[in-house]
Design a protein around this motif. Structure first.
Motif, short mmCIF file in Angstrom:
data_model
loop_
_atom_site.label_atom_id
_atom_site.label_comp_id
_atom_site.label_asym_id
_atom_site.label_seq_id
_atom_site.Cartn_x
_atom_site.Cartn_y
_atom_site.Cartn_z
N ALA A 1 -7.90 -0.97 -0.70
CA ALA A 1 -6.54 -0.87 -1.21
C ALA A 1 -6.37 0.34 -2.12
O ALA A 1 -5.40 1.09 -2.01
CB ALA A 1 -6.18 -2.15 -1.96
N MET B 1 -2.90 -2.31 -7.47
CA MET B 1 -3.90 -2.46 -6.42
C MET B 1 -5.10 -3.27 -6.91
O MET B 1 -5.62 -4.14 -6.20
CB MET B 1 -4.39 -1.09 -5.93
CG MET B 1 -3.33 -0.23 -5.27
SD MET B 1 -2.49 -1.00 -3.86
CE MET B 1 -0.87 -1.30 -4.59
N GLY C 1 2.19 1.86 -3.45
CA GLY C 1 1.16 2.46 -4.29
C GLY C 1 0.99 3.94 -4.00
O GLY C 1 0.90 4.77 -4.92
N ALA D 1 -3.92 3.51 -1.35
CA ALA D 1 -2.81 3.75 -2.27
C ALA D 1 -2.92 5.08 -3.00
O ALA D 1 -1.92 5.74 -3.26
CB ALA D 1 -2.73 2.60 -3.29
N ARG E 1 -10.39 -4.69 -2.56
CA ARG E 1 -9.89 -3.84 -3.64
C ARG E 1 -10.21 -2.36 -3.38
O ARG E 1 -9.38 -1.49 -3.61
CB ARG E 1 -10.48 -4.28 -4.97
CG ARG E 1 -9.96 -3.51 -6.17
CD ARG E 1 -10.54 -4.07 -7.46
NE ARG E 1 -10.03 -5.40 -7.72
CZ ARG E 1 -10.77 -6.43 -8.14
NH1 ARG E 1 -12.08 -6.27 -8.31
NH2 ARG E 1 -10.21 -7.60 -8.37
N LEU F 1 0.83 -1.21 0.00
CA LEU F 1 0.00 0.00 0.00
C LEU F 1 0.86 1.26 0.00
O LEU F 1 0.56 2.24 -0.68
CB LEU F 1 -0.93 0.01 1.22
CG LEU F 1 -1.98 -1.11 1.27
CD1 LEU F 1 -2.71 -1.08 2.61
CD2 LEU F 1 -2.98 -0.97 0.13
#
Length: 405
Positions: A136, A125, A15, A140, A133, A12
């Motif tokens: 995430a 991600m 990202g 991110a 999802r 994470l």
């Protein structure tokens, strides 16, 4: 949520770092130098907008190919190379003395920054996470919000002390410092490409769609107005920020001082939309997430005070925050994850194309005597029509999705 963050902190954070560093190729950052660039290169609003549109359009075309590289290479390796080229693009902006090369510099910044750096992050991600999802993507993409909140205010203030070209050297150095961090955070990728089949999730009709198949499906084209509109007019707003401030009789720094309002709202919308996404899915949420932009641009068109503009930024932030999660999850949910890089690249190319059209169109209209107050009323109407198109497209496609889930 704490457990989720703890168990996935490295991926994470990688990202978020990539989305933050993409700021140096984003319009909200480039546009803070617009007045300096126009002065140094003797460009009108239309001239600068045309150059920006040419470079950005070229990057959209190339993005169709380069975006597909995320289906072939690991985020760790690809991210390092893209960040290296982004740093070189920043240095090119710092040292380029020729107007004729300006479209090339814009092309490089837009392709590596707005295009590939952010693309790598959101595709990773969408691919690495399934049930979580939404969360995430919301975590991110916080890098976008941090960049929007911190960089314009910081660099506008620094321009009173340093030459604008020196600040692009600083941007290059910050980007280069991100490379070892990406290598460290992604020592072990969550899903190495060789194991990608283990974490795949299917789309409509219980299968994975190729990019060619997606382009032949009507849903993609019902989404295009929304992809174009938010990118075009969101970009145009930040691109024309200096002119907008002068039109309203405000200082540029005063307007930039409102960006944190937009950022805080965007972060809240990002987190909440990620949680809602994991609970309700994109079908119920995507058709309506751009409606706050209608209110935002009507407020911008009529605002006479900074307080009214701040209210506009709140509605702008609602859509911007949701845009960080909902569309990125949408492609994976409807078309599957095996070829998500290539499909998302096509969508990203449409968005980059929109970001080319917006500044160019608004710049031409300004030179023709149509100010932003009038233009923004038309923009509000556009978002109503784009939302209607999304609703129609998703309503028609949801049967193919739900009957196989």
């Amino acid at each position: 949520m704490f457990t989720f963050l703890s168990e996935n902190r490295s991926w994470l954070a990688a990202g978020a770092l990539l989305t933050f560093l993409s700021s140096f190729g984003q319009t909200f950052f480039i546009s803070i130098f617009a007045a300096k660039i126009q002065t140094d290169f003797a460009l009108s609003h239309a001239g600068w907008g045309t150059i920006y549109a040419l470079g950005t359009t070229a990057s959209a075309i190339v993005m169709i190919w380069t975006g597909g590289l995320t289906d072939m290479f690991r985020a760790r390796a690809l991210g390092v190379w893209v960040l290296l080229f982004l740093a070189l693009a920043c240095l090119a902006m710092a040292f380029n003395p020729y107007t004729i090369l300006l479209p090339v510099v814009i092309f490089a910044l837009r392709l590596t920054g707005q295009g590939m750096t952010s693309h790598i992050a959101v595709v990773a991600m969408a691919r690495w996470f399934a049930a979580t999802r939404g969360r995430a993507l919301s975590v991110a993409t916080l890098g976008f919000s941090v960049g929007e909140a911190v960089l314009p205010l910081t660099f506008v203030a620094l321009m009173s002390v340093f030459h604008w070209r020196a600040l692009w050297v600083a941007a290059a150095l910050i980007t280069l410092m991100g490379i070892p961090l990406v290598l460290t955070l992604l020592r072990e990728e969550r899903t190495p490409q060789s194991m990608a089949h283990e974490n795949q999730s299917f789309g409509m009709q219980g299968r994975h769609w190729t990019r060619t198949e997606a382009l032949r499906h009507s849903l993609f084209w019902f989404m295009v107005p929304a992809l174009l509109g938010l990118s075009a007019f969101g970009t145009a707003f930040f691109f024309q920020q200096a002119y907008f401030a002068s039109l309203k009789g405000w200082s540029h720094l005063s307007l930039v001082g409102l960006f944190p309002v937009y950022t805080v709202t965007g972060i809240a919308a990002m987190v909440l939309s990620g949680i809602a996404l994991d609970r309700f899915g994109t079908v119920r949420l995507v058709p309506f997430y751009q409606l706050p932009m209608v209110i935002a641009f009507l407020i911008f068109a009529s605002a006479n005070t900074l307080g009214a503009a701040a209210l506009g930024f709140i509605f702008f932030g609602l859509t911007s925050g949701a845009n960080s999660t909902l569309p990125n999850a949408f492609w994976a949910e409807f078309y599957g994850t095996r070829f998500i890089g290539s499909i998302k690249a096509m969508a990203a190319a449409v968005m980059v194309l929109g970001s080319a059209l917006g500044p160019g169109i608004t710049g031409v209209w300004i030179d023709l005597g149509v100010d932003l107050n009038t233009q923004y009323i038309g923009v509000a109407i556009y978002f109503v029509m784009a939302s209607l198109a999304m609703w129609v497209g998703i309503s028609r496609a949801r049967t193919d999705l739900t009957q196989f889930t």
